[in-house]
Motif scaffolding. Sequence first.
Motif, short mmCIF file in Angstrom:
data_model
loop_
_atom_site.label_atom_id
_atom_site.label_comp_id
_atom_site.label_asym_id
_atom_site.label_seq_id
_atom_site.Cartn_x
_atom_site.Cartn_y
_atom_site.Cartn_z
N ARG A 413 0.84 -1.21 0.00
CA ARG A 413 0.00 0.00 0.00
C ARG A 413 0.86 1.25 0.00
O ARG A 413 0.60 2.22 -0.70
N GLN A 414 1.91 1.18 0.83
CA GLN A 414 2.85 2.28 0.94
C GLN A 414 3.47 2.58 -0.41
O GLN A 414 3.52 3.72 -0.88
N LEU A 415 3.94 1.53 -1.06
CA LEU A 415 4.62 1.65 -2.33
C LEU A 415 3.72 2.33 -3.35
O LEU A 415 4.11 3.23 -4.07
N GLU A 416 2.47 1.84 -3.39
CA GLU A 416 1.55 2.35 -4.40
C GLU A 416 0.89 3.63 -3.94
O GLU A 416 0.55 4.49 -4.73
N SER A 418 2.37 6.06 -2.14
CA SER A 418 3.27 7.21 -2.31
C SER A 418 3.27 7.65 -3.77
O SER A 418 3.32 8.83 -4.08
#
Lengths: 424, 361, 153
Positions: A413-416, A418
């Motif tokens: 989730r973080q990856l996408e 940001s």
Amino acid sequence: MATLQNNGCWRVLLLAAVLCALAGGSRAQTANTCLDCHGVLDPPLRVTPEQFSQDIHAQKGLTCASCHGGDPTKADMDAMSKAAGFRGKIERGQIPGLCARCHSDGNFMRKYNPGLRTDQFSQYQTSVHGKLFAKGDRKVAVCIDCHGVHDLRPATDTRSKIYALNIAQTCARCHADAAYMKPYGIPTDQFAKYNISVHHEAMTAGGDLSAPTCTTCHGNHGAAPPGVDSVRNVCSNCHVFQAQMYDKSSHKNVFQAAGLPGCVVCHSNHGITRPTDAKLGTGPEGVCMQCHSPGDDCDRARLGILAGLTKLDESIKSADRLLAVAESSGMEVSEARLQQDQARDSLTKARVTIHSFQPQLIEQDIEAGLKITAKDLQAGKDALAERDYRRKGLGVTVVFILMTLVGLYFYIRQLEGSSSKGRA
Amino acid sequence: MQLLKHCREWIDERFGWAKLTEPLRHKTVPIHKLSYWYFLGGITLFLFGVQVCTGVLLLLYYRPSANEAFESVQYIMTRVHFGWLVRSIHSWAANLMILTAFLHMFSVLFLRAYRKPRELTWVSGMILLFLVLGFGFSGYLLPWNTLAFFATKVGTEITGQVPLVGHTLLVLLRGGEEVTGATLSRFFGIHVAVLPGLTALLILLHLALVQRFGMSLPPGVEAKWKVDPTVVREMKFVPNFLLREVMAWYIALGVLGTLAALLPWELGTKADPFGAAPAGIRPEWYFMFMFQTLKLIPSKILHIDGELLGIGAFGLAGAIWVLLPFLEGRREKRGGTLIRGAGIFALCYIVAMTIYGYLAK
Amino acid sequence: MAIEDSQPRRTARRRLVEILLGGGVFASVVSFLYPVLKYLAPPPVPDLGQDEVVAAKVGDLKPNGSKVFRFGSRPALLLLTPEGEYHAVSAVCTHLGCTVQYRNDLHAVWCACHNGTYGLDGRNVSGPPPRPLEKFQVNIRSNEIIVSRQRGA
């Protein structure tokens, strides 16, 4: 042409002569012309060469004339010549004497089978059959009734009437025939009873040819029922420990004094079924209460013994159950399984010790067995504890996996998140 | 992290690692309603990896002789530390892998991913499916227990019914006329050497082809996206899709561990070649539908042996299945519907026959 | 302003996710590797195969003593004669399957069930047993007594 014809004639004559000589010669070898006719006659005169070839006497070189007399080398009726000693059908009363003529002669029998006994006739004379025979009874068994005649086989031959598995059947031919046995006033249910016995089962299902059959306890040539006082002796030939304990027990002298037949009182003689703990009970199979009164010392002792045996039996079964559960969960319990066999041996030993009729001795065997089952039960519990330990280990690993999964989820989730935030 | 960077640079300077992995970094995976089906291939590959690892571990203790096979498996289950875990995971993963392989094949079929240019990917995949079934059949015998022995006997017996080459095949498989220790040796060699080698090669080919042609789009989605390119949604393979795959693999690991601990694979009883077959002998579930079909076929149909007809039918079906992409023909729509129909029929038939096989007797 | 405020929260969130992921991966990998490493270590009871077993250690038995041990799935008997010779035979009586024992007063193997007696080499000497006990080979390796099935002949 003439020469050829002459040669042809001579050839046929020569052939015929050779054939006659051969035939005559072969007759001389078997020297048993009796079978030429008797092989094709109707019964009861029929004895075929096939049948007689199975006979042990024929195989040893004896002929019809050896027992019936006559001249076996002559053809047709000439063989049955009175001059040559022909006796025709042997009269029943003469049979034992005829057989004994050879079979009681040690010097003669040594020529054929030095290991064979030669006391059969003298033994026969001590038997019930022999004694009645001496008095003129011709219904009783004589040699050929049990051994056969004309196709007599040795006892080791499985087709012999006296092969271990066939003996009971042979005796039953008369002894189970109520009409035939009527004049003698003895029961005719022995064969039926024996067939349900544990001895019969040991022989037929268990394949143990040394298991008792009629002749084991009654004797063969000297057949007679063992006396009331001798029953214990007969049984003790195999059941050594039971007999030793019985000898030292209270029951021996009591039974003897009362003229009761020892082992048979509780176990019966022919219908000896597999004994269970129910023999100590009060049901139809119970034997103690046939003599003892409810509430007396012996009754109380009986209850104690029964309780002890039941306790050990139950203990063995519950340990077995627990070990089975552990095994089906994939745990290793083979050592405990082996120990269970020893516990079962203790139970068997305790049941043998019953014959001492001393509760404290029986208790000792039961205690030994209980010690073993307690250890096996513990082994089963340990196995299940190990199984639970594995499940706990699994739980821990699952927690770590879940941790990772949650971490991955948020990381993705973080990856996408940001990148999308960046765009926004 | 610094260390990792240094290692990567070191390798890149010598092997051009960055250039090699360039296409992988550009690879994208389309996102749509049916995207979840894309995971099945990766899960099957992961399970194959699990099988190789647990298989090698089992190899350290297993003994492939009729005398010792059963005892060695018993030793692994009861004496070796965590042997029970390794063995049960191997057995469960085998079944799961066959299941996911079948699901992967059916999902590719229904999503029409076999169409041009991916025909050879389909063919290599079908061969892989047969190899996986071969793994199942050969591995099943190795514990040398009663069920395995008789299942192998029946299975190789059926092989012997194939016309012309049947008996030769039977003797080749069994290492003789009967199932014996020679059969065990053969199956062992096939299971740990022949099949892994072939499978490794085919997996490389299959993956290379997948990489070459990229992820296929289901026809409906393809049409929609062609019409309106703005609705195209994709994610990068590295790291986005890969991370999701890793999640799926972790879930698979958790499932395997749970199955191994709560439902350990049973040992059975040692095979007795001269004993009677136990009642209710049947193959593992993945062969059940064929087995049940052969049982239901009458012994003679129009003077032809029923079993022969059954084997022939399955052989034909297998051949058709491998050549499916080539049978679609020029009229794509009609061909596609036919194949989808065949797919639905096959799936329903397999499921129904498998259930029937278990309910019967 | 909003972006600045959320920065420390984002960093904290990030740290938490890192810990969760890193910790989870590390812990789960350890929980996979631990069983594998233990698996590789040879178990305390070595697998010598079906035909060989370590019955006892030298010194376990006294002269004229015996021990029942497991050979395969059945019991077996190891005995040490007063002269110092080891013998090993199957402990399953050939009559009805009871477990036999060594009688050090008789210097013979004996079955308590029906008084069957065997010699030290397993020969059935007296009583109901119809066949001898299976005889095993005894070898000593370092300080272990290895019992194995007879080979050859």
